[in-house]
Design an enzyme around this catalytic site. Structure first.
Site, short mmCIF file in Angstrom:
data_model
loop_
_atom_site.label_atom_id
_atom_site.label_comp_id
_atom_site.label_asym_id
_atom_site.label_seq_id
_atom_site.Cartn_x
_atom_site.Cartn_y
_atom_site.Cartn_z
N LYS A 84 149.85 -15.22 102.68
CA LYS A 84 149.12 -14.87 101.58
C LYS A 84 150.03 -14.82 100.32
O LYS A 84 150.99 -13.88 100.06
CB LYS A 84 148.41 -13.86 101.63
CG LYS A 84 147.30 -13.80 100.37
CD LYS A 84 146.57 -12.56 100.45
CE LYS A 84 145.68 -12.39 99.26
NZ LYS A 84 144.46 -11.41 99.65
N LYS A 111 147.35 -19.07 102.67
CA LYS A 111 146.56 -19.13 101.47
C LYS A 111 147.36 -18.81 100.22
O LYS A 111 148.38 -18.04 100.08
CB LYS A 111 145.67 -17.83 101.63
CG LYS A 111 144.88 -17.39 100.55
CD LYS A 111 144.27 -16.09 100.85
CE LYS A 111 143.40 -15.61 99.24
NZ LYS A 111 142.86 -14.40 99.50
C1 PBG Z 1 141.53 -9.43 98.62
C2 PBG Z 1 141.41 -10.94 98.60
C3 PBG Z 1 141.60 -11.90 97.65
C4 PBG Z 1 141.09 -12.99 97.91
C5 PBG Z 1 140.71 -13.00 99.40
N1 PBG Z 1 140.75 -11.64 99.80
C6 PBG Z 1 142.19 -11.66 96.23
C7 PBG Z 1 143.43 -11.13 95.77
O1 PBG Z 1 144.37 -11.04 96.75
O2 PBG Z 1 143.63 -10.76 94.81
C8 PBG Z 1 141.41 -14.47 97.07
C9 PBG Z 1 140.06 -15.44 97.47
C10 PBG Z 1 140.02 -16.28 96.40
O3 PBG Z 1 140.59 -16.53 95.53
O4 PBG Z 1 138.98 -17.31 96.76
N2 PBG Z 1 142.94 -8.96 98.78
#
Ligand code: PBG
Length: 329
Positions: free
Chosen positions: A200, A253
């Site tokens: 991520k 992601k």
């Molecule tokens: C929580 C989380 C996030 C997303 C999914 N889980 C936000 C982040 O890490 O700031 C993003 C999902 C999206 O942008 O569609 N940690």
């Protein structure tokens, strides 16, 4: 003739031939719909930065889930917006946590829907970070990795107790998959799978989501825990560690700017691979379509197919319902 013409166009002449030689398929079975749930009754509050998406109360969430099941979408992933936030994100793991209530109602109404819960603290902390705050580099406040792990495990166990079919940690703390696996096993949930947000990245494309989940960090950013976008080899280490710790499904992601990472992950690991087509990726197509610059349906199906072609089996996407209906024709 010195350059004989190779007739590549032969197999593109008709729709039926194109269908027959198509290398990649996209099915409703591949799709997971992210949904946002908040306290209250009868609420369906539009998220301005993500057209067609809403913050639901539990009752309207159940209606939405029914329509997803009717469309053929197999799974949802839940994000909670709690009544109140605090430094330790207690709304994430309390007995009456909003996500737990949502899971109970969803499973009662739609027993065959796979209900996945996002496990993270950022929606529940008043500072908006994905863990509890301690001292980081040069004494600056930063997320305390090891103090966060037991809270994530508690959150995952609370979701499992409520009836979640799968948990998905998105916090990017080191060791969290192992901590959650241990927590689930000890609490009597050895069969609940973990879908880990393994690679991520600290991405600009989460902007609209942070509006939707009301979770922007109140100071600093997430660069000390989420991955640095220029790194690819590091993604392989992250994924390998999560698999060692017990991840059943691993995720990359965002998706579109990281198709190379998806391909590397697909080539290197045997566990099912998911990709999250995130809010910013979705909203930029929506914005272009609203301006008449793109055809939404064609662009969406091309993007989702590209993510499948890169090697992901599952796609978390805000188009899940639309795409399932489009694919049905
Ligand atoms: C929580 C989380 C996030 C997303 C999914 N889980 C936000 C982040 O890490 O700031 C993003 C999902 C999206 O942008 O569609 N940690």
């Amino acid at each position: 003739m010195s350059y004989p013409i190779v007739r590549m166009r032969r197999l593109r002449q008709s729709a039926v031939l194109r269908r027959m030689v198509r290398e990649t398929s996209l099915s409703a079975d591949d799709l997971i719909m992210p949904l946002f749930v908040r306290p209250g009754q009868g609420i369906k509050k539009a998220i301005a930065s993500m057209p067609g998406n809403f913050q639901f109360s539990v009752d309207t969430l159940v209606e939405e889930a029914r329509s997803l099941v009717d469309a053929g979408v197999p799974a949802v992933i839940l994000f909670g917006i709690p009544e109140a936030k605090d430094a330790h994100g207690s709304g994430a793991y309390a007995e009456d946590a909003i996500v737990c209530r949502a899971v109970e109602h969803l499973k009662r109404a739609c027993p065959d829907l796979c209900v996945i819960t996002d496990v993270c603290l950022c929606e529940y902390t008043d500072h908006g970070h994905c863990g509890v705050i301690g001292h980081g580099h040069a004494g600056k406040p930063d997320v305390d990795n090891d103090a966060t792990l037991p809270l994530l495990a508690r959150e995952a166990v609370a979701h499992a107790r409520a009836g979640a079919d799968m948990v998905a940690p998105s916090d990017m703390m080191d060791g969290r998959v192992g901590a959650i696996r241990d927590g689930l096993d000890e609490a009597g949930f050895p069969d609940i799978p973990i879908m880990a947000y393994s690679a991520k990245y600290a991405s600009a494309f989460y902007g609209p989501f942070r509006d939707a989940a009301e979770s922007p960090p109140q100071f600093g950013d997430r660069t000390t825990y989420q991955m640095d976008p220029p790194n690819a080899r590091e993604a392989l280490r992250e994924i390998a560690l999560d698999i060692d710790e017990g991840a059943d499904i691993v995720m990359v992601k965002p998706a579109l700017p990281y198709l190379d990472i998806i391909r590397m992950a697909a080539d290197n690991f045997e566990v099912p691979l998911a990709a999250y087509h995130v809010s910013g990726e979705f909203s930029m197509v929506k914005a272009a379509a609203a301006n008449g610059w793109l055809e939404e349906k064609r662009a969406a199906l091309e993007i989702l197919t590209a993510i499948r072609r890169a090697g992901a089996k599952l796609i978390l996407t805000y188009w899940a319902k639309d795409a399932a209906l489009w694919l049905r024709g």
